[in-house]
Design an enzyme around this catalytic site. Structure first.
Site, PDB file in Angstrom:
ATOM      1  N   LEU A 114      40.677  33.643  36.684  1.00 50.78           N
ATOM      2  CA  LEU A 114      40.810  33.775  38.137  1.00 50.78           C
ATOM      3  C   LEU A 114      39.525  33.293  38.797  1.00 50.78           C
ATOM      4  O   LEU A 114      38.430  33.646  38.361  1.00 50.78           O
ATOM      5  CB  LEU A 114      41.081  35.238  38.501  1.00 50.78           C
ATOM      6  CG  LEU A 114      42.262  35.883  37.782  1.00 50.78           C
ATOM      7  CD1 LEU A 114      42.324  37.372  38.103  1.00 50.78           C
ATOM      8  CD2 LEU A 114      43.559  35.191  38.147  1.00 50.78           C
ATOM      9  N   GLU A 115      39.667  32.496  39.827  1.00 44.79           N
ATOM     10  CA  GLU A 115      38.521  32.001  40.609  1.00 44.79           C
ATOM     11  C   GLU A 115      38.465  32.848  41.869  1.00 44.79           C
ATOM     12  O   GLU A 115      39.121  32.549  42.864  1.00 44.79           O
ATOM     13  CB  GLU A 115      38.728  30.529  40.944  1.00 44.79           C
ATOM     14  CG  GLU A 115      38.944  29.666  39.725  1.00 44.79           C
ATOM     15  CD  GLU A 115      39.954  28.570  39.971  1.00 44.79           C
ATOM     16  OE1 GLU A 115      40.586  28.531  41.045  1.00 44.79           O
ATOM     17  OE2 GLU A 115      40.116  27.731  39.076  1.00 44.79           O
ATOM     18  N   GLY A 144      45.325  39.218  49.625  1.00 50.35           N
ATOM     19  CA  GLY A 144      45.024  38.184  50.622  1.00 50.35           C
ATOM     20  C   GLY A 144      44.713  38.776  51.982  1.00 50.35           C
ATOM     21  O   GLY A 144      43.855  38.272  52.711  1.00 50.35           O
ATOM     22  N   SER A 177      49.969  39.243  48.471  1.00 50.10           N
ATOM     23  CA  SER A 177      49.710  39.314  49.912  1.00 50.10           C
ATOM     24  C   SER A 177      48.788  40.489  50.244  1.00 50.10           C
ATOM     25  O   SER A 177      47.974  40.404  51.155  1.00 50.10           O
ATOM     26  CB  SER A 177      51.018  39.402  50.701  1.00 50.10           C
ATOM     27  OG  SER A 177      51.720  40.587  50.382  1.00 50.10           O
ATOM     28  N   SER A 178      48.881  41.565  49.481  1.00 51.90           N
ATOM     29  CA  SER A 178      48.017  42.732  49.734  1.00 51.90           C
ATOM     30  C   SER A 178      46.545  42.400  49.517  1.00 51.90           C
ATOM     31  O   SER A 178      45.683  42.880  50.258  1.00 51.90           O
ATOM     32  CB  SER A 178      48.415  43.896  48.823  1.00 51.90           C
ATOM     33  OG  SER A 178      49.715  44.330  49.138  1.00 51.90           O
ATOM     34  N   TYR A 197      51.854  21.615  26.739  1.00 53.06           N
ATOM     35  CA  TYR A 197      50.432  21.628  27.076  1.00 53.06           C
ATOM     36  C   TYR A 197      49.605  21.829  25.816  1.00 53.06           C
ATOM     37  O   TYR A 197      49.896  22.694  24.990  1.00 53.06           O
ATOM     38  CB  TYR A 197      50.173  22.766  28.068  1.00 53.06           C
ATOM     39  CG  TYR A 197      48.728  22.989  28.428  1.00 53.06           C
ATOM     40  CD1 TYR A 197      48.066  22.125  29.273  1.00 53.06           C
ATOM     41  CD2 TYR A 197      48.033  24.082  27.935  1.00 53.06           C
ATOM     42  CE1 TYR A 197      46.737  22.337  29.626  1.00 53.06           C
ATOM     43  CE2 TYR A 197      46.717  24.311  28.289  1.00 53.06           C
ATOM     44  CZ  TYR A 197      46.076  23.434  29.133  1.00 53.06           C
ATOM     45  OH  TYR A 197      44.769  23.649  29.478  1.00 53.06           O
ATOM     46  N   GLN A 206      50.062  37.429  41.117  1.00 50.36           N
ATOM     47  CA  GLN A 206      51.413  37.408  40.575  1.00 50.36           C
ATOM     48  C   GLN A 206      51.700  36.068  39.919  1.00 50.36           C
ATOM     49  O   GLN A 206      51.218  35.034  40.361  1.00 50.36           O
ATOM     50  CB  GLN A 206      52.440  37.711  41.661  1.00 50.36           C
ATOM     51  CG  GLN A 206      52.343  36.847  42.884  1.00 50.36           C
ATOM     52  CD  GLN A 206      53.145  37.399  44.040  1.00 50.36           C
ATOM     53  OE1 GLN A 206      54.077  38.165  43.864  1.00 50.36           O
ATOM     54  NE2 GLN A 206      52.793  37.005  45.252  1.00 50.36           N
TER      55      GLN A 206
END
Length: 179
Positions: A120-121, A97, A94-95, A151, A138
């Protein structure tokens, strides 16, 4: 069912691997992963799904790197993860975002049995300075119910670096199957 932080810690070294692991990054029901010091950016403004797209590597210096809006940056976690018997999921913190920084455009869903680093995109809504080692996202885990196949992917399993899209391999496989 989402695993608690205490359950994640109990399963470490068994059906959950996070390397390196630091207890101070463990949350109530997730674990904070950190950003590696390299990014990839696509060189072309128009990307083609049917072919490999050229990338350029950027180093994030300790004093930070300014990211610009309307540009996709591919990064990776510093942590290697592996899962058995759980489904890993990735979310931005959230930080980050609240600063307008997205860490996955669409691909936050992992597969049971995934082994490697998370690509990461990264996308920002306004210019932002990022730093290597920042706790950027996270990981959390769901138990899986029922029989499953682990997988296995020639495209992304056991990766050791940032992974640009390999969607073009699906087109090759489709073409070969039609021959």
């Amino acid at each position: 069912m989402i695993l608690s932080g205490k359950e994640i810690e109990r399963r470490l070294g068994k059906d959950i691997v996070i390397d390196p692991f630091s207890p101070d990054r463990l949350n109530a029901n997730s674990y904070n992963l950190t950003l590696h010091n390299e990014l990839l950016v696509y060189e072309d403004t128009v990307l083609d799904m049917k072919k490999p797209n050229a990338t350029r590597r950027l180093i994030i210096p300790s004093e930070g790197l300014r990211l610009e809006p309307d540009r996709l940056y591919l990064g990776r976690t510093r942590e290697y993860t592996r899962t058995e018997k759980t489904v890993p999921m990735l979310e931005g913190r959230s930080s980050t975002g609240r600063l307008g920084l997205f860490v996955h455009v669409t691909a936050g869903f992992g597969d049971v049995g995934f082994s490697g680093y998370w690509t990461l995109e990264i996308y920002c809504v306004q210019p932002i300075i990022i730093y290597p080692g920042v706790e950027i996202c996270q990981i959390y885990y769901h138990d899986i119910l029922g029989d499953y196949e682990k997988y296995h992917s020639e495209k992304y399993q056991n990766n050791t670096d940032i992974q640009p899209s390999r969607l073009y391999l699906d087109f090759l496989k489709t073409r070969q199957a039609g021959e």
